[in-house]
Motif scaffolding. Structure first.
Motif, PDB file in Angstrom:
ATOM      1  N   ASN A 151      -1.282  21.065  -1.912  1.00 10.64           N
ATOM      2  CA  ASN A 151      -2.436  20.578  -1.174  1.00 10.64           C
ATOM      3  C   ASN A 151      -3.230  19.578  -2.010  1.00 10.64           C
ATOM      4  O   ASN A 151      -3.557  19.830  -3.160  1.00 10.64           O
ATOM      5  CB  ASN A 151      -3.330  21.761  -0.785  1.00 10.64           C
ATOM      6  N   GLN A 190       4.926  20.266   3.511  1.00  9.27           N
ATOM      7  CA  GLN A 190       5.297  21.609   3.937  1.00  9.27           C
ATOM      8  C   GLN A 190       6.702  21.964   3.471  1.00  9.27           C
ATOM      9  O   GLN A 190       7.600  21.130   3.456  1.00  9.27           O
ATOM     10  CB  GLN A 190       5.217  21.728   5.469  1.00  9.27           C
ATOM     11  N   SER A 245       4.884  26.720   5.313  1.00  9.28           N
ATOM     12  CA  SER A 245       3.538  26.700   4.754  1.00  9.28           C
ATOM     13  C   SER A 245       3.266  25.396   4.016  1.00  9.28           C
ATOM     14  O   SER A 245       4.174  24.723   3.548  1.00  9.28           O
ATOM     15  CB  SER A 245       3.350  27.876   3.801  1.00  9.28           C
ATOM     16  N   GLN A 246       1.981  25.058   3.911  1.00  9.32           N
ATOM     17  CA  GLN A 246       1.590  23.843   3.208  1.00  9.32           C
ATOM     18  C   GLN A 246       1.675  24.077   1.699  1.00  9.32           C
ATOM     19  O   GLN A 246       1.309  25.135   1.196  1.00  9.32           O
ATOM     20  CB  GLN A 246       0.166  23.449   3.585  1.00  9.32           C
TER      21      GLN A 246
END
Length: 227
Positions: free
Chosen positions: A151, A224, A147-148
């Motif tokens: 951000n 990530q 998952s990122q």
């Protein structure tokens, strides 16, 4: 009389041709000079923009390291002195790079992630931190693999030598992160080995794998958590 007139006419034509050639040559020289001036102006603008990006990246790297030192001093542990000495050496190297790049030596700026003391802390503090809500757009250490995370964060270099690695204020040592520079689609996958004042700081070797030539800052990064 006829021969003289003919010769005179020929001389006049020759003079006219020569004058035209000189005038044309002058116009060509003026056009060439103008084009060269425009090219030099454009090159100067490009160089100025490049230098600005380089200086900003170095200032961010310097600020992140200074923030890390401040965090260590605020919440010291048994290893803080060694970590501070290491980062002070990194800061000295960044200043050398600033001077070589024509930047303001000692100019400092913080990255997009706020600095946080991330070393050993009393149990009560650690518990409170673990219950805190992660900042918007940052899934934190509980993020699922792939998952990122972080951000919107920019990525710069820590200035540290060694094999490709990263430091972070969000993820513990041993965490594997993949950093992609969206401006050139280059990626590097590295393990977190130490603590910093940002979500991710790449050491010199890791940053070289994803950087754009002459730049010390990745504005558009995809970070990530993997594995």
């Amino acid at each position: 009389m006829s021969r003289r007139r003919t010769a005179s006419t020929k001389k006049k034509l020759a003079l006219l041709v020569t004058a035209a050639a000189v005038a044309g040559g002058g116009a060509f020289a003026l056009a060439t000079t103008s084009n060269a001036s425009q090219t030099n102006t454009q090159n100067a603008k490009t160089l100025s923009a490049t230098n600005s990006t380089v200086c900003q990246g170095l200032a961010t790297a310097l600020g992140n390291n200074q923030s890390f030192i401040a965090g260590q001093k605020a919440s010291p542990d048994a290893q803080s002195a060694a970590r501070i000495a290491n980062r002070e050496a990194v800061i000295a190297q960044i200043k050398v790079q600033q001077k070589a790049s024509g930047c303001t030596v000692g100019e400092s700026a913080q990255g997009s992630q706020a600095a946080q003391p991330a070393q050993s802390a009393p149990a009560a503090t650690a518990t409170a931190t673990s219950k805190a809500t992660p900042p918007a757009g940052n899934t934190g250490t509980g993020a699922a693999a792939g998952s990122q995370v972080c951000n919107g964060s920019t990525v710069t270099l820590s200035g540290e030598a060694g094999a490709p690695a990263a430091s972070s204020n969000q993820f513990p040592a041993g965490t594997t992160l993949k950093v992609t520079n969206l401006d050139n689609n280059k990626s590097t996958t590295v393990k977190v080995t130490s603590v910093s004042g940002s979500c991710v700081l790449l050491n010199n070797a890791a940053f070289e794998q994803v950087r754009e030539p002459g730049k010390f800052l990745i504005r558009r990064a995809l970070i990530q958590k993997v594995g």
